[in-house]
Enzyme design. Structure first.
Site, PDB file in Angstrom:
ATOM      1  N   SER A  92       0.939  -1.386   0.047  1.00 49.79           N
ATOM      2  CA  SER A  92      -0.215   0.012   0.084  1.00 49.79           C
ATOM      3  C   SER A  92       0.884   1.086   0.042  1.00 49.79           C
ATOM      4  O   SER A  92       2.085   1.276   0.281  1.00 49.79           O
ATOM      5  CB  SER A  92      -0.715  -0.065   1.094  1.00 49.79           C
ATOM      6  OG  SER A  92       0.129  -0.108   2.822  1.00 49.79           O
ATOM      7  N   LYS A  93       0.138   2.632   0.176  1.00 54.53           N
ATOM      8  CA  LYS A  93       1.122   3.487   0.243  1.00 54.53           C
ATOM      9  C   LYS A  93       1.835   3.765   0.668  1.00 54.53           C
ATOM     10  O   LYS A  93       2.901   3.926   0.870  1.00 54.53           O
ATOM     11  CB  LYS A  93       0.370   4.962  -0.250  1.00 54.53           C
ATOM     12  CG  LYS A  93      -0.422   5.170  -1.448  1.00 54.53           C
ATOM     13  CD  LYS A  93      -1.792   6.297  -1.122  1.00 54.53           C
ATOM     14  CE  LYS A  93      -2.615   6.476  -2.030  1.00 54.53           C
ATOM     15  NZ  LYS A  93      -3.709   6.362  -2.323  1.00 54.53           N
TER      16      LYS A  93
END
Ligand code: GLU
Length: 488
Positions: A254-255
Site C-alpha cells: 500500500s501507499k
C-alpha cells in the site's frame, strides 16, 4: 490446439497504473514476446462511476513509458474491437440473451433490502452469504406483477449447486471450488451493463485469448468464469494467477510502503529499464544469482513455470539499487536528458537550454551520477558546479580550511592553473600529483583544503573531475575567496 499465444492486459480505468497492474501487464507482454504471440490491451470500463478517460490515458502512457507495446487494442485497433467494454454492450446483451433462452440465466427482481436481509439471515446461521435463488423459478405472471411494481430486473447466472469447478492454474496447480458456496451471480445489471465476470469471459473468448495471466486476487472469480465458458460451450483458456505483492513487513502493498503508481516513479526520476527489471522479479526469477536483466534479456528468459506461488515482496532498496545501476550504465546523453527537467526546475539550467548548457550539464551528470539513486536527486549534488560562490558545509570543513598551509596550497594551484593550457581530467590529475610532490605536506593536507575550497564540503566527486568543469576562471575565483577570507 494452441496455434499462437494471445494474452491480454485488461485494466479497469479507475486510477493510475499501479505496481501490481504494471507487473501483470509486463508478465503478459513478456509471455507474448517470448512465444511469438500477441499482446492485447482492452479496457474494462463497466464501472461507469469510477472509470474515466484520464485514468485510461494514464495507464496507456505508463505502459508506453515502460516500453510495453501492444499488437491489438485501444489506440492501435485490430480485428476484434471495439476494445472498450462500454462500446461492446450489444455483444454482451446477445450472449446474455442466449443464456436466458437456454435456461442458464434468469431475471431477478430482488431489491437491495431483500438481498441485505437474506445476507443477514445467512450470516446469523453461520453460513456464507450468497444469493439463494429466490427468483430462479418465477412464473411469467409473477414476473409481470413485479415489473408492474416498477422493479427493474438484473440477469443472474444459474450456478449448478452440486458441482465442483476445478481451476487449472499454471502457477497454483489445480484448485477446486465447490459451487454450493458460490450462489447465482449477476451477469447483467439492470442498466443493461455486464458485470466483470461475464464480460471478461465474452471478451476473452471472442478475442481468442489463450492464456489469462492476472493477479491472484482474481482466483476466486475464476470458477464463476469457467461456469460461463461451459454454459456457452466455449473452450476455457489457460490460467496463471500471479501472487500478491506484499510490503517488506509482509502486509499487502500500500501507499505506506512507498509510491504505488508508475507515474510517481517516473516523476521521481526512476528509469523505465530499472522498473521493468524490478517488476519482472516480483514473483518471477530465472534461477541463479543474477538480478540485473535488460528488457531484451527478459524477453528471452521469461516463462510461466518460473513464476512463484509465494507472495512477492516489494523491496524499495532493491529498486533503488537497480535504478542506480541503470543510471550508471546509460549513455551520458540519455541520463542527462532524464536529469534535465530537475535541473531546470531548480533553476540551474534555463528552460530553453543552449547547446553549451546541455554540454555543461552532461559533464556534471558524468561526475555526479555515481551518487544518485534516482534522477531527481541530481539537484542535491550539483550546487557545487552551479553556485556563484561556495559555503562551508559544516564544522569539519571549517577546520580544514583553517589549517595553516591552506593559503600556500591555494596559491600553488593558481600558478599551476595559469600555466596549464587545457583542463582535461588527465592534465589535472598530473597537475595535482606534481603539486603535492612540490609542496611536500603529504596528500591529505593538499587535497582536503582544495576540496573544501572548491565545494565547501569534505566529500564528493574527485578533484580532477571538479576542476575541469569549473574551468580555470571558476576554480581561481573560489581559490581567491579562500585567500581573501570570503569563504565562510
Ligand atoms: N479489470 C480487471 C482488473 O483490473 C481485469 C482482471 C482480469 O485480468 O481478468 O483487475
Amino acid at each position: 490446439m494452441i496455434l499462437s499465444v494471445r494474452v491480454r492486459f485488461a485494466p479497469s480505468p479507475t486510477g493510475p497504473l499501479h505496481i501490481g497492474g504494471a507487473r501483470s501487464a509486463l508478465f503478459n507482454w513478456l509471455f507474448a514476446r517470448r512465444n511469438g504471440g500477441q499482446f492485447i490491451v482492452r479496457i474494462e470500463d463497466t464501472d461507469v462511476e469510477r472509470s474515466s478517460r484520464e485514468s485510461e490515458q494514464n495507464i496507456l502512457d505508463s505502459l508506453k513509458w515502460l516500453g510495453l507495446d501492444w499488437d491489438e487494442g485501444v489506440e492501435v485497433g485490430g480485428e476484434n474491437g471495439p476494445y472498450r467494454q462500454m462500446e461492446r454492450l450489444d455483444i454482451y446483451r446477445r450472449y446474455a440473451r442466449q443464456l436466458l433462452d437456454s435456461g442458464k440465466a434468469y431475471y431477478c427482481y430482488c431489491t437491495e433490502e431483500e438481498l441485505a436481509r437474506e445476507r443477514e439471515e445467512l450470516l446469523a446461521k453461520g453460513e456464507m452469504p450468497r444469493y439463494m435463488g429466490r427468483c430462479r423459478s418465477l412464473s411469467r405472471e409473477e414476473r409481470e406483477k413485479l415489473e408492474r411494481e416498477g422493479r427493474r430486473p438484473v440477469l443472474r447466472f444459474k450456478v449448478p449447486g452440486d458441482k465442483t469447478v476445478t481451476v487449472k492454474d499454471m502457477v497454483r496447480g489445480e484448485v477446486d471450488f465447490d459451487c454450493s458456496g458460490i450462489g447465482d451471480f449477476i451477469i447483467m445489471k439492470s442498466e443493461g451493463i455486464p458485470t466483470y465476470n461475464f464480460a471478461v469471459v465474452v471478451d476473452d473468448h471472442l478475442m481468442n485469448i489463450t492464456h489469462v495471466i492476472r493477479a491472484e486476487e482474481h482466483l476466486s472469480n475464476t470458477p464463476r468464469q469457467i461456469l460461463v465458458y461451459d454454459a456457452l460451450g466455449w473452450e476455457v483458456p489457460v490460467f496463471a494467477h500471479v501472487s500478491l505483492i506484499l510490503g517488506k513487513d509482509r502486509s499487502k502493498m500500500s501507499k505506506r510502503h512507498g509510491a504505488t503508481s508508475i507515474e510517481q516513479y517516473k516523476s521521481m526520476g526512476y528509469l523505465p529499464e530499472a522498473l521493468v527489471n524490478f517488476l519482472a522479479l516480483l514473483g518471477w526469477s530465472p534461477g541463479g544469482e543474477e538480478e540485473v536483466f535488460s528488457i531484451e534479456e527478459l524477453k528471452k528468459l521469461f516463462s510461466l513455470d518460473r513464476v512463484s506461488k509465494s507472495p512477492a515482496v516489494f523491496d524499495m532498496e532493491k529498486l533503488n539499487w537497480l535504478n542506480g545501476i541503470y543510471i550508471r550504465q546509460g549513455s551520458i546523453e540519455d541520463i542527462t536528458k532524464i536529469c534535465l527537467p530537475y535541473l531546470q526546475k531548480a533553476g540551474y539550467v534555463p528552460a530553453d537550454p543552449a547547446p553549451e548548457d546541455i554540454e555543461h550539464a552532461q559533464r556534471i551528470v558524468a561526475v555526479t551520477r555515481d551518487y544518485l539513486i534516482n534522477a531527481s536527486e541530481i539537484v542535491d549534488h550539483v550546487d557545487i558546479f552551479y553556485a556563484d560562490s561556495v559555503k562551508l558545509e559544516d564544522e569539519k570543513a571549517r577546520e580544514v580550511i583553517a589549517q595553516e598551509q591552506v593559503p600556500q596550497v591555494m596559491r600553488a594551484l593558481k600558478e599551476k592553473l595559469y600555466a596549464a593550457g587545457t583542463l582535461e581530467e588527465d592534465v589535472v590529475k598530473k597537475m595535482l600529483k606534481e603539486l603535492t610532490k612540490e609542496l611536500g605536506f603529504g596528500g591529505k593536507k593538499v587535497y582536503m583544503p582544495l576540496r573544501v575550497a572548491l565545494t565547501g564540503k569534505t566529500h564528493g566527486p574527485e578533484l580532477y573531475q571538479i576542476i575541469p568543469i569549473l574551468g580555470i576562471e571558476g576554480t581561481v575565483k573560489r581559490l581567491n575567496a579562500v585567500l581573501e577570507g570570503r569563504l565562510q
